[in-house]
Design a protein around this motif. Structure first.
Motif, mmCIF file in Angstrom:
data_model
loop_
_atom_site.group_PDB
_atom_site.id
_atom_site.type_symbol
_atom_site.label_atom_id
_atom_site.label_comp_id
_atom_site.label_asym_id
_atom_site.label_seq_id
_atom_site.Cartn_x
_atom_site.Cartn_y
_atom_site.Cartn_z
ATOM 1 N N VAL A 169 0.842 -1.205 0.000
ATOM 2 C CA VAL A 169 0.000 0.000 0.000
ATOM 3 C C VAL A 169 0.876 1.254 0.000
ATOM 4 N N THR A 170 1.912 1.265 0.820
ATOM 5 C CA THR A 170 2.782 2.443 0.869
ATOM 6 C C THR A 170 3.617 2.585 -0.407
ATOM 7 N N LEU A 171 3.866 1.476 -1.098
ATOM 8 C CA LEU A 171 4.614 1.557 -2.356
ATOM 9 C C LEU A 171 3.894 2.444 -3.360
ATOM 10 N N PHE A 172 2.569 2.347 -3.414
ATOM 11 C CA PHE A 172 1.814 3.170 -4.357
ATOM 12 C C PHE A 172 1.812 4.647 -3.954
ATOM 13 N N MET A 173 2.118 4.935 -2.700
ATOM 14 C CA MET A 173 2.264 6.329 -2.275
ATOM 15 C C MET A 173 3.663 6.852 -2.624
ATOM 16 N N VAL A 174 4.661 5.985 -2.599
ATOM 17 C CA VAL A 174 6.055 6.406 -2.783
ATOM 18 C C VAL A 174 6.446 6.476 -4.266
ATOM 19 N N LEU A 175 5.886 5.620 -5.102
ATOM 20 C CA LEU A 175 6.304 5.559 -6.506
ATOM 21 C C LEU A 175 6.230 6.892 -7.258
ATOM 22 N N GLY B 180 5.161 9.975 -21.973
ATOM 23 C CA GLY B 180 4.829 10.054 -20.555
ATOM 24 C C GLY B 180 5.635 9.109 -19.683
ATOM 25 N N ALA B 181 6.532 8.329 -20.300
ATOM 26 C CA ALA B 181 7.361 7.392 -19.526
ATOM 27 C C ALA B 181 8.330 8.179 -18.648
ATOM 28 N N PRO B 182 8.642 7.643 -17.448
ATOM 29 C CA PRO B 182 9.547 8.379 -16.553
ATOM 30 C C PRO B 182 10.944 8.506 -17.138
ATOM 31 N N MET B 183 11.539 9.647 -16.896
ATOM 32 C CA MET B 183 12.907 9.889 -17.360
ATOM 33 C C MET B 183 13.893 9.107 -16.504
ATOM 34 N N LEU B 184 13.714 9.162 -15.186
ATOM 35 C CA LEU B 184 14.586 8.467 -14.260
ATOM 36 C C LEU B 184 13.720 7.979 -13.103
ATOM 37 N N ALA B 185 13.523 6.664 -13.000
ATOM 38 C CA ALA B 185 12.584 6.123 -12.017
ATOM 39 C C ALA B 185 13.166 6.088 -10.602
ATOM 40 N N ARG B 186 14.473 5.898 -10.439
ATOM 41 C CA ARG B 186 15.148 5.797 -9.135
ATOM 42 C C ARG B 186 14.486 4.754 -8.231
ATOM 43 N N LEU B 187 14.249 3.570 -8.772
ATOM 44 C CA LEU B 187 13.565 2.520 -8.017
ATOM 45 C C LEU B 187 14.306 2.054 -6.772
ATOM 46 N N PRO B 188 15.632 1.838 -6.794
ATOM 47 C CA PRO B 188 16.286 1.395 -5.557
ATOM 48 C C PRO B 188 16.081 2.363 -4.392
ATOM 49 N N MET B 189 16.165 3.669 -4.659
ATOM 50 C CA MET B 189 15.954 4.663 -3.611
ATOM 51 C C MET B 189 14.508 4.627 -3.121
ATOM 52 N N LYS B 190 13.561 4.465 -4.028
ATOM 53 C CA LYS B 190 12.149 4.434 -3.650
ATOM 54 C C LYS B 190 11.796 3.166 -2.883
ATOM 55 N N LEU B 191 12.402 2.037 -3.250
ATOM 56 C CA LEU B 191 12.144 0.795 -2.524
ATOM 57 C C LEU B 191 12.697 0.881 -1.097
ATOM 58 N N ALA B 192 13.864 1.498 -0.943
ATOM 59 C CA ALA B 192 14.434 1.674 0.401
ATOM 60 C C ALA B 192 13.573 2.623 1.228
ATOM 61 N N LEU B 193 13.143 3.730 0.635
ATOM 62 C CA LEU B 193 12.271 4.678 1.329
ATOM 63 C C LEU B 193 10.952 4.018 1.706
ATOM 64 N N ASN B 194 10.402 3.224 0.804
ATOM 65 C CA ASN B 194 9.141 2.526 1.067
ATOM 66 C C ASN B 194 9.286 1.523 2.204
#
Length: 93
Positions: free
Chosen positions: A20-26, A46-60
């Motif tokens: 649930v929090t992942l959808f808030m952080v993405l 409309g595709a993201p330029m830079l997703a930064r998934l590792p940082m978002k997964l850690a924050l999540n």
């Protein structure tokens, strides 16, 4: 009634909170290729330029741990669904 949360229940609840929090952080800090002004040929503007998934997964993971910790603390202090003052439906009176 058992007051403590089992390990399996805790893992399942943390997993649900994490998703649930992942959808808030993405969406945090996402810029589309169109907004950045550099659309890669053959891709969606409309595709993201830079997703930064590792940082978002850690924050999540940290955010989900904080929410889960608050839930465990609330349950340890006697708060639960049974403690909410809910009205009785007319059919059960």
């Amino acid at each position: 009634m058992e007051d403590s949360m089992g390990v399996g229940s805790g893992i399942a609840i943390y997993f649900v909170i994490w998703w649930v929090t992942l959808f808030m952080v993405l969406p945090i800090g996402v810029r589309s290729q169109r907004e950045a002004g550099t659309v890669v040929p053959g891709s969606e503007p409309g595709a993201p330029m830079l997703a930064r998934l590792p940082m978002k997964l850690a924050l999540n993971t940290l955010l989900a741990a904080a929410v889960f910790g608050a839930l465990v603390l609330a349950r340890a202090n006697g708060f639960g669904l049974d403690s909410l003052p809910l009205p009785t439906p007319p059919s059960l009176r």
